[in-house]
Design an enzyme around this catalytic site. Structure first.
Site, PDB file in Angstrom:
ATOM      1  N   GLY A 101      21.400 -19.170  71.418  1.00  0.00           N
ATOM      2  CA  GLY A 101      21.123 -19.386  72.587  1.00  0.00           C
ATOM      3  C   GLY A 101      20.913 -18.241  73.156  1.00  0.00           C
ATOM      4  CG  LEU A 104      18.580 -12.220  71.032  1.00  0.00           C
ATOM      5  CD1 LEU A 104      17.554 -11.535  71.278  1.00  0.00           C
ATOM      6  CD2 LEU A 104      18.622 -12.537  69.415  1.00  0.00           C
ATOM      7  CG  HIS A 162      43.482  24.503  77.801  1.00  0.00           C
ATOM      8  ND1 HIS A 162      44.514  23.921  77.104  1.00  0.00           N
ATOM      9  CD2 HIS A 162      43.788  24.969  78.740  1.00  0.00           C
ATOM     10  CE1 HIS A 162      45.726  24.171  77.998  1.00  0.00           C
ATOM     11  NE2 HIS A 162      45.449  24.949  79.123  1.00  0.00           N
TER      12      HIS A 162
END
Length: 460
Positions: free
Chosen positions: A36, A38, A439
């Site tokens: 009912g 996907l 960094h």
């Protein structure tokens, strides 16, 4: 009657991706789905709703730690129905999105449960459809535990644990795998006492043992209690709650735990019954998996299978790779799925991510290897965010080829991608170590682990 080039049975990740890719390749495609909605298990009662609840519960849990940042929060409360409503909206929006993609790519959606009555035919209700090729992508479901009845009220599968309307007082999770730990942490963050019961003497079976120990230590600090080496024998229900009887594995001793909810999370099994495969001559293996060859072909010409209903990691992204590879092979393309470079991620806090061989597997195979490690405690970004639990671990052969990589730490699911790419492209630990990393960033821990594998760690 129009004959489809391909009928896909199942609208989960593998199925819908295969259907769309086949349509892109010019095939006339239909996808059959009986749920009912996907998206299969992953989108409806698996990956996506669990991650939505993990995110919501993490935001609530974070409030308890903001005082160290000089932030005071008072009067915070939990609205479980609202949390569930957010989760349901995310699921609904994404399932509708797949329907849009079907229309965009010309995939026909047929709603209902399918069976294969004969070669080249798929029956849905009273209608029969013909196809040159049939692809089984029916996914998986929670595995039951012998003698234990799951009622989704008191004794839950993962489906029930994703839909509770109140926080349980004491949740016992049976199974210390991915699903058990993720959902256990959701409810622990929201205030439940959570006890994890596991038959083995460790958590996260299949994950590198050293990394699994780091994960257990971190999760214990976050409130999960572990009862390892114990088998669930029975659950007795009464008006006051549930009583679990446990056997100590290898010892003649029983234990009893009281709880108000129990989550059975002992794995998943393929959904292959009811398709009529045995009548076609396709013999399932003892666990219900569909045997296929290297091109996803079953023993019946024109019938293929992918994803959770064949052997291999039960992961949505693995199913997607299967689906694309299968239909591209049907189109005459030369493709290959390398399952050794399919990563797996546990979205707990800290996350656990893994790709390739574990150290235990290398030892068992007698493979010569080196180990590189770097703890997040020594990473400046981790210190600044307070996410210092865990480490990066890299395994390489003497030439520097990466054989496996394992991470326990914040954002581990994202950090593993660099090492997956390195393994896919044949990059060595020296190549990764020579790559400039920003960094301060968590990714520097990956670089340092590769340096350590070379005996050149800077910050360790």
């Amino acid at each position: 009657m129009n004959i489809y080039d391909l009928i896909v049975i199942g609208g989960g990740p593998g199925g819908y991706v295969a259907a769309i890719r086949a349509a892109q390749l010019g095939m006339k495609v239909a996808c059959i789905e009986g749920r009912g909605a996907l998206g299969g298990t992953c989108l409806n009662v698996g990956c996506i709703p669990s991650k939505a609840l993990l995110t919501s519960s993490a935001k609530y849990a974070e409030l308890a730690h903001l005082s160290s940042h000089g932030i005071a929060v008072e009067g915070a409360s939990i609205d479980v129905p609202a949390m569930m409503g957010r989760k349901d909206k995310i699921v609904g929006d994404l399932t509708k999105g797949i329907g849009f993609l079907f229309k965009k790519n010309g995939v026909e959606l047929i709603e209902g449960w399918a069976r294969i009555p004969a070669d080249g035919q798929v029956q849905v209700g009273v209608n029969t459809y013909e196809a040159k090729n049939i692809l089984i992508a029916t996914g998986s479901e929670p595995s039951p535990l012998n003698g234990i009845e799951i009622d989704e009220q008191h004794v839950l599968s993962s489906t029930g644990a994703l839909a509770l309307d109140t926080v349980p007082d004491h949740l016992v999770v049976v199974g210390a795998g991915v699903i058990g730990l993720e959902l256990g942490q959701v409810w622990a963050r929201l205030g439940a006492k959570v006890t994890v019961v596991e038959y083995l003497d460790r958590v996260l079976p299949g994950i590198d043992g050293e990394i699994a120990k780091l994960a257990q230590r971190a999760l214990s600090k976050r409130g999960l209690k572990f009862q390892l080496g114990r088998a669930l024998k029975a659950i007795d229900k009464s008006e006051t709650g549930l009583t679990l009887t446990l056997d100590r594995v290898g010892k003649d001793k029983e234990e009893v735990i009281e709880a108000d909810k129990v989550l059975i999370a002992v794995g998943r099994r393929p959904v292959t019954r009811g398709l009529g495969l045995e009548d076609l001559g396709i013999a399932l293996d003892p666990r219900g998996f569909v045997p296929v060859d290297g091109k996803f072909r079953t023993s019946v010409p024109g019938i293929y299978a992918i994803g959770d209903c064949i052997l291999g990691p039960m992961l949505a992204h693995k199913a997607e790779e299967d689906g694309v590879a299968c239909v591209e092979m049907l189109a005459g393309q030369d493709v290959h799925v390398d399952y050794n470079t399919v990563p797996g991620v546990v979205y707990t806090d800290p996350e656990v991510a893994s790709v390739g061989a574990t150290e235990e597997a290398l030892k068992e195979a007698g493979t010569d290897y080196t180990v590189g490690k770097f703890a997040f405690m020594a990473n400046s970004r981790a210190r600044s965010t307070g996410e210092t639990d865990g480490a990066v671990k890299v395994l390489a052969d003497p030439s520097g080829k990466i054989l496996g990589a394992h991470i326990c730490g914040a954002h581990g699911g994202d950090l593993i991608a660099e090492l997956v790419l390195a393994m896919t492209k044949g990059a060595t630990v020296a190549d990764v170590a020579a790559t400039c990393h920003a960094h301060p960033a968590m990714g520097e821990a990956v670089k340092e682990a590769c340096l350590d594998a070379m005996g050149r760690a800077i910050h360790a």
